[in-house]
Design a protein around this motif. Structure first.
Motif, PDB file in Angstrom:
ATOM      1  N   ARG A  88     -55.693  71.265-140.066  1.00 50.40           N
ATOM      2  CA  ARG A  88     -55.145  72.337-139.357  1.00 50.40           C
ATOM      3  C   ARG A  88     -53.555  73.080-140.255  1.00 50.40           C
ATOM      4  NH1 ARG A  88     -53.192  68.697-134.766  1.00 50.40           N
ATOM      5  NH2 ARG A  88     -51.933  67.375-136.395  1.00 50.40           N
ATOM      6  N   PHE A 145     -53.808  77.191-138.998  1.00 52.21           N
ATOM      7  CA  PHE A 145     -52.128  78.167-138.111  1.00 52.21           C
ATOM      8  C   PHE A 145     -52.094  79.192-138.899  1.00 52.21           C
ATOM      9  CE2 PHE A 145     -51.292  74.372-136.497  1.00 52.21           C
ATOM     10  CZ  PHE A 145     -51.044  74.738-135.414  1.00 52.21           C
ATOM     11  N   LEU A 192     -55.340  82.807-129.145  1.00 50.18           N
ATOM     12  CA  LEU A 192     -54.029  81.763-128.204  1.00 50.18           C
ATOM     13  C   LEU A 192     -55.824  80.661-127.316  1.00 50.18           C
ATOM     14  CD1 LEU A 192     -51.769  83.179-126.256  1.00 50.18           C
ATOM     15  CD2 LEU A 192     -51.132  81.965-128.711  1.00 50.18           C
ATOM     16  N   LEU A 237     -56.515  78.710-130.902  1.00 49.44           N
ATOM     17  CA  LEU A 237     -55.320  77.724-131.156  1.00 49.44           C
ATOM     18  C   LEU A 237     -55.319  76.070-129.963  1.00 49.44           C
ATOM     19  CD1 LEU A 237     -51.627  78.965-132.005  1.00 49.44           C
ATOM     20  CD2 LEU A 237     -53.439  77.530-133.280  1.00 49.44           C
ATOM     21  N   VAL A 238     -55.847  76.578-128.775  1.00 46.31           N
ATOM     22  CA  VAL A 238     -55.185  76.004-127.674  1.00 46.31           C
ATOM     23  C   VAL A 238     -57.362  74.443-128.107  1.00 46.31           C
ATOM     24  CG1 VAL A 238     -56.066  74.991-125.240  1.00 46.31           C
ATOM     25  CG2 VAL A 238     -54.845  77.078-126.043  1.00 46.31           C
ATOM     26  N   HIS A 258     -56.470  72.442-130.476  1.00 48.98           N
ATOM     27  CA  HIS A 258     -55.581  70.853-130.110  1.00 48.98           C
ATOM     28  C   HIS A 258     -55.806  70.683-128.765  1.00 48.98           C
ATOM     29  CE1 HIS A 258     -52.337  73.410-132.322  1.00 48.98           C
ATOM     30  NE2 HIS A 258     -52.089  71.846-132.630  1.00 48.98           N
ATOM     31  N   MET A 259     -57.475  70.703-128.295  1.00 49.22           N
ATOM     32  CA  MET A 259     -58.317  69.619-127.974  1.00 49.22           C
ATOM     33  C   MET A 259     -59.068  68.537-128.394  1.00 49.22           C
ATOM     34  SD  MET A 259     -58.807  72.690-124.396  1.00 49.22           S
ATOM     35  CE  MET A 259     -58.857  71.054-123.369  1.00 49.22           C
ATOM     36  N   PRO A 260     -59.064  67.626-128.902  1.00 48.86           N
ATOM     37  CA  PRO A 260     -60.181  67.295-130.540  1.00 48.86           C
ATOM     38  C   PRO A 260     -60.591  66.202-129.129  1.00 48.86           C
ATOM     39  CG  PRO A 260     -57.258  65.799-129.944  1.00 48.86           C
ATOM     40  CD  PRO A 260     -57.251  66.776-128.636  1.00 48.86           C
ATOM     41  N   VAL A 261     -61.417  66.046-128.481  1.00 45.79           N
ATOM     42  CA  VAL A 261     -61.097  64.988-127.233  1.00 45.79           C
ATOM     43  C   VAL A 261     -62.912  65.967-126.716  1.00 45.79           C
ATOM     44  CG1 VAL A 261     -61.837  63.038-125.889  1.00 45.79           C
ATOM     45  CG2 VAL A 261     -60.060  63.682-127.070  1.00 45.79           C
ATOM     46  N   GLN A 270     -62.528  76.684-120.498  1.00 45.55           N
ATOM     47  CA  GLN A 270     -61.374  76.289-120.053  1.00 45.55           C
ATOM     48  C   GLN A 270     -60.004  76.472-121.254  1.00 45.55           C
ATOM     49  OE1 GLN A 270     -61.985  72.028-120.323  1.00 45.55           O
ATOM     50  NE2 GLN A 270     -61.097  71.204-118.974  1.00 45.55           N
ATOM     51  N   LEU A 321     -56.746  77.732-120.216  1.00 45.55           N
ATOM     52  CA  LEU A 321     -55.383  77.541-120.537  1.00 45.55           C
ATOM     53  C   LEU A 321     -55.004  78.517-121.281  1.00 45.55           C
ATOM     54  CD1 LEU A 321     -56.446  73.524-121.180  1.00 45.55           C
ATOM     55  CD2 LEU A 321     -55.340  74.302-119.579  1.00 45.55           C
ATOM     56  N   THR A 323     -51.024  79.637-120.495  1.00 43.83           N
ATOM     57  CA  THR A 323     -49.770  79.774-121.246  1.00 43.83           C
ATOM     58  C   THR A 323     -49.080  81.010-121.263  1.00 43.83           C
ATOM     59  OG1 THR A 323     -50.768  78.161-122.512  1.00 43.83           O
ATOM     60  CG2 THR A 323     -48.781  79.184-123.621  1.00 43.83           C
TER      61      THR A 323
END
Lengths: 328, 681
Positions: B119, B123, B157, B160-161, B164-167, B174, B178, B182
């Motif tokens: 990860r 970044f 962005l 990046l989102v 962080h949506m691993p599921v 979507q 989000l 933000t």
């Protein structure tokens, strides 16, 4: 231990631990509020802050108004992401479903139900607090809905154990902040001793009359009991003395029952385990309990200071295993 | 890297469609697309090898993602990086500075995509992306670039989102929603900080290569002004209070070039205070023209004010200085867009009335250059008509010569050699303004008349946009001044003799248009013109409100808020105060929001509270149906209404047609019925 005692920080740390634990009373249903949700920037968040700072320096030095716009847009998004990250956990309700007992060495399966009272929540990771950081199990919670996550850990000690501290965390949406909560469930977990493997042979059983046993012995020689007279019983089987008493009291003829029901009376005895160490004896008795329950025999359990009488069925099996788990 | 490209060939398969791609592959492709979009505007500035290398790396990475193949080893990356550093060194002879820096950042960004393992790597890519976005603003801060970079930031962005949506497989829509949410929620913070963050000067010297290219500079070579003939970007805008002066009057005076070494013209030496303090003897007549000027950051100290401006304009944050040659200077290079008011006098005289030693410099000619032109000048002097002629007659003769001897004015005069003036004046006879001005000055000096070259801008766009007349780089101009005893310096613009339209109507030589603009211009010149005007009106607003926002405007904001003598400390205090109250507001909202519970639970709590007031306590686990049974047994027929409502609630919650939200009407009816039941008991 000695080294720890000489360390002046230890009492402080213990006090801190006590304070922390007092803050987090054990509960099976945890409502997440500002009081129990914690947040800190991640390493990526610090990197992001440095990036924004460098962008700001560049904008100042080159007098780039659009550079200012970019810098402040990123800074604003970062601040908002902090609130979103915190709000991802805040307001959730965590509930731990009852846990089935397991044997030592088996995986305990924890069923955690997360309920959102409002918006959808994304990217929540759950784990046993002491587990490795990458062992998170990830879950999304729909808006006004529920989702359940499974956690597992290996049971190591027999007896009534406390469920280890659990941890829920998230970095959603930008990963700049990590918010987490620490949860100490109140439910206790019953862990049976580890069954001996390979299991030793069951001790010899003794046939015992009576009861509704399924094993029928029909050797005809021994008198084992009486029963109501059935049409076609030979006369020599009629127990005349008893029949006379029965007729006197308004009953019927009784016959001797040569094929009377017997069952295997199986005593699982602490003393019958030879010279093993106590825990190994418990392991063997556990394996025997399981084998006896499988064979549908009636069995009893004798432990020092405790005896469970002959019986069968699931309830008895559970009582026996509990006794083994809790034996001191 | 080509061997690896060949190695993955067997994996080639048909495109499975965006929706059916595996999650990892889709996210990687999306990120590569965003990176490509972010780098794309740089292609114009980057060396060709860098663009091609970046493209190749991105395509290679996309192929690996589609084939789900392993990433190349670190040694391959190191090798490519060394190669790229070598190529950068080869392209720029240095690794420092803006252009090499941008090149290296782009290469690093591309190579980092081949190293996305953890990860942390992702970044690094995102943050490099934000840097690249900023580097675009060093080249241009136009509206178009701003919009393109907004899309870039949104894409970064979103990526990046997604991380962080691993599921499951969240859709791009979507994730982008989000991300946009933000950023939008962050917009008030952005606006607040943009308005109030104190604009302080540069923290250290701006590197020289940050200078914008401009037709104005302190030196001039043959062809250096013509470079800008094609540059349509705007240097400044003027708005006149009254009617605009005629285009022929619109001379914006820049550096005055006195010293000529045969190749290059330079400004006079103002190395002593005496020369700086020499009087300019400016005398003005007639009526002044009041104007407002918006000056783009030309990164020059020179202020191209309209001739002749006698009173120093007030520039926020700068001090201004008038040179004896009538040029206006700021105390440091102007690196922000400035808006100020000034007044100019179209009729004026300046310079010494009588001969002074300082004029000697305006007569010097380098030895050994342009011998044929000098001979031509001597020939002219031998002409009896000019033997004793004054400067004005000589100038008129030169103008007449230019007008009648088939000189031509051209954007592309071509390269000139060592004796450029000879070649231009006697042989080729085609040139741009600086050729005419330089030749004029050389000949005047050869004739014994002090003369010098003046650079600046001449003319504006013919029609105003939003009341502003744009002055473009292509209006960069060079003209001449000669000295006449008794009068002082007199302007002479030889370009007016060869191309009167250029001066009197402000029409520039039309540069070669691009393909689309060319086609559109051929079909409908009016449409092209109105499109351009509309675009420039929008662009002007953008410049005035966003890019022009500087310390002056900040001070105005503070004044409008009632601060008497604002300073940047006030700004900082105001900013801190505003941000703190914003944070407090958000904290208060979060505190209020902690009471938020499941609306179904809240409804149930209200119903149970109503029952409790009737003396019927219930536990949380009791379902509506169980409560209904208890109500019936407790109140009998009186409780039927309440029990019926509870049954309805049971159906609402647990039957197949479950409602998404509780029925507020049911709650109200229940509370009302419960209240009716109370006095009855």
């Amino acid at each position: 231990m000695l080294a720890a005692a000489s360390n002046p920080a230890v009492p402080l740390r213990q006090r801190f631990q006590r304070w922390i634990q007092a803050r987090q009373p054990r509960t099976d249903t945890l409502q997440l509020t500002q009081r129990n949700v914690y947040i800190l920037p991640t390493r990526a968040g610090l990197l992001f802050a440095i990036t924004v700072f460098v962008l700001l320096l560049a904008s100042i030095n080159y007098q780039l108004n659009l550079g200012y716009v970019l810098t402040f847009l990123l800074a604003g998004s970062g601040v908002v992401s902090m609130h979103i990250t915190h709000a991802t956990l805040r307001g959730l309700t965590l509930h731990l479903k009852p846990i089935a007992p397991v044997f030592v060495g088996d995986a305990v399966l924890l069923d955690v139900v997360l309920t959102s009272p409002g918006s959808a929540r994304f990217g929540i990771g759950l784990k046993v607090a002491s587990a490795a950081p990458d062992s998170l199990s990830w879950i999304n919670v729909p808006a006004l809905g529920q989702a359940s996550a499974q956690l597992s850990f290996v049971a190591t000690t027999r007896g009534r154990n406390e469920v280890p501290t659990l941890r829920a965390e998230t970095r959603f949406p930008l990963g700049l902040f990590r918010t987490w909560t620490v949860w100490r469930p109140a439910t206790q977990l019953l862990v049976y001793p580890k069954p001996e493997y390979p299991a030793a042979a069951l001790p010899p059983s003794r046939a015992v009359p009576g009861g509704a046993a399924k094993t029928r012995v029909n050797d005809g020689g021994e008198v084992e009991g009486v029963r109501a007279y059935r049409r076609g019983d030979p006369l020599k089987l009629v127990a005349w003395k008893k029949a006379a008493k029965a007729i006197e009291t308004g009953g019927d003829l009784v016959s001797r029952d040569t094929s009377a029901a017997v069952h295997q009376a199986l005593w699982l005895d602490w003393q019958g385990c030879g010279s093993l160490a106590p825990e190994e004896r418990l392991s063997r008795l556990t394996a025997w309990t399981l084998a006896a329950a499988r064979s549908n025999a009636e069995y009893g359990l004798r432990l020092p200071g405790q005896e469970l009488d002959l019986a069968g069925g699931d309830l008895h099996r559970r009582h026996c295993l509990e006794a083994l788990a809790l034996w001191q | 890297m080509t061997p690896a490209l060949g190695g993955t060939a067997p994996h080639t398969s048909a495109w499975p469609g965006w929706q059916r791609l595996p999650r990892d592959a889709r996210d990687t492709l999306f990120m590569l697309f965003v990176i490509g979009w972010t780098v794309l505007p740089h292609v114009a500035h980057l060396p060709l090898w860098c663009s091609l290398l970046t493209l190749a790396v991105l395509l290679w990475r996309a192929r690996l993602a589609l084939a789900n193949a392993a990433l190349p080893s670190r040694w391959v990356l190191v090798a490519v990086l060394i190669l790229a550093s070598g190529l950068t060194l080869w392209s720029y002879q240095t690794l420092l500075g803006k252009e090499p820096g941008v090149t290296m950042v782009v290469v690093l960004m591309a190579l980092k995509t081949l190293e996305l393992r953890a990860r942390r790597d992702a970044f690094v890519v995102f943050f490099l992306g934000f840097f690249i976005v900023l580097t675009h603003f060093l080249y241009s801060q136009s509206l178009l670039v701003a919009v393109a970079m907004l899309v870039s930031v949104w894409g970064l962005l979103t990526a990046l989102v997604l991380v962080h949506m691993p599921v499951g497989q969240p859709s791009l829509r979507q994730a982008s929603t989000l991300a946009a949410r933000t950023a939008l929620w962050g917009a008030p913070i952005m606006a607040l900080m943009f308005v109030l963050f104190p604009r302080i000067g540069p923290l250290w010297g701006v590197p020289g290569d940050a200078q914008a290219k401009t037709g104005l500079s302190n030196t001039m070579r043959m062809g250096s002004v013509a470079e800008f003939a094609q540059d349509d970007s705007i240097s400044l805008r003027v708005r006149f209070d009254g009617p605009p002066p005629s285009p022929g009057m619109l001379y914006f005076r820049g550096p005055v070039l006195t010293r000529f070494d045969g190749r290059e013209w330079r400004v006079a030496n103002f190395d002593s205070l005496d020369t700086l303090r020499a009087p300019s003897n400016l005398q003005v007549r007639g009526t002044p023209v009041h104007y407002e000027m918006t000056l783009e950051p030309l990164r020059l100290a020179s202020l191209p004010l309209l001739e002749a401006t006698d009173i120093a304009p007030v520039l926020e944050g700068y001090r201004t200085l008038a040179l004896p040659d009538l040029q206006w200077l700021a105390d440091r290079p102007v690196i922000e867009r400035l808006r100020f008011r000034a007044e100019a006098w179209p009729q004026f005289t300046h310079g010494p009335r009588t001969s002074t030693p300082a004029l000697r410099e305006d007569l010097e000619l380098p030895a050994g250059y342009n011998p044929r032109t000098l001979a031509w000048a001597a020939e002219l002097r031998r002409d009896p008509a000019y033997a004793n002629a004054g400067p004005r007659v000589l100038a008129a003769a030169l103008m007449n010569h230019i007008r009648t001897q088939r000189y031509s004015y051209t954007v592309a005069p071509g390269e000139y050699g060592r004796d450029a003036v000879d070649e231009f004046w006697l042989d080729r006879r085609e040139g741009f303004c600086e050729h005419f001005a330089a030749a004029f000055v050389v000949i005047m000096r050869a004739l014994g008349v002090p003369a010098r070259v003046v650079t600046g801008f001449q003319g504006t766009d013919a029609t105003p946009v939003d009341g502003y007349y744009a002055v473009r780089q292509s209006s960069a101009h060079a003209w001449a001044e000669y000295w006449e005893p008794g009068t002082g310096w007199v302007r002479a613009d030889p370009t007016a003799a060869v191309a009167p339209d250029r001066i009197n109507r402000g029409s520039r030589l039309a540069p070669v248009r691009g393909l689309v603009a060319g086609a559109l211009g051929n079909v409908s010149p009016e449409l092209l013109a109105s499109l351009r005007d509309g675009w420039e009106a929008v662009n002007n607003r953008w410049n005035q409100w966003v890019l022009n926002y500087s310390r002056g405007q900040q001070i105005d904001v503070l004044k409008s808020l009632g601060v008497d003598s604002p300073s940047w400390e006030d700004l900082a205090l105001l900013l801190i105060g505003a941000l703190s109250s914003l944070a407090l507001g958000v904290a208060a909202w979060a505190w209020w929001d902690r009471h938020r519970i499941d609306p179904w639970v809240r409804q149930m709590e209200r119903l149970r509270a109503a029952l409790r007031r009737l003396g019927l306590d219930s536990a949380t686990h009791e379902a509506p149906r169980a409560l209904a049974a208890r109500v019936r047994s407790r109140f009998g027929a009186d409780g039927d209404a309440l029990a019926a409502l509870l049954d309805v609630l049971e159906r609402q919650r647990y039957s197949r047609t479950t409602r998404a939200r509780p029925d507020a009407g049911l709650t109200r009816a229940f509370v009302w019925h419960a209240r009716m039941l109370r006095p009855a008991r």
